[in-house]
Design a protein around this motif. Sequence first.
Motif: not given
Length: 177
Positions: A97-102, A107-108
Amino acid sequence: MEFGPPIFGFVPQPRLQERGWSWCTSHGVTLEAEAHYWLADRTGNFWFEDSPGGPVGIAELRGFVFTDRPGSTNRGGDPIRDALNQHLQYVVMNYTKNPHEFGSKEWADLHTRQQHQVEQSLAQKADLPVDHKLYPAIAVTVAEFRATTAAISGRVVTVVIHESDNDKIEPVLTRRL
């Protein structure tokens, strides 16, 4: 786009159904085959539903079998470790899971940390079972995914499986072609 044999996949087993294959090509040369699988529940039900593209299972095995041409990762290092790094990074980055905006900086940054974690993890000696024979391999575990990679018959073979799925299947391979 001829890849040629051999390619590898899991041995037939009741809880797995082949979902399909992905092929990675560059300049008309196929460099990699990636096998995908559906995972059945404890009762053996795959819970397939109809979709415009055909039946879709509810649960996908969180892992893959990759067959590469040696050196196709173009990373310039040891082709076995390079393949392990590439495939483990791909699975970890796509299934955690990546809770940040794509596309955001956060995210990066998370993906950069995951990539660094994979590349810096010490490999352990392991065995990769293929067609009733054990092949010497290396293995790395990151973010609950274990990647095991070996050189077999002129190919580099990598299995990546989430630890919680490992007890649901037999992580044994067979030659497909």
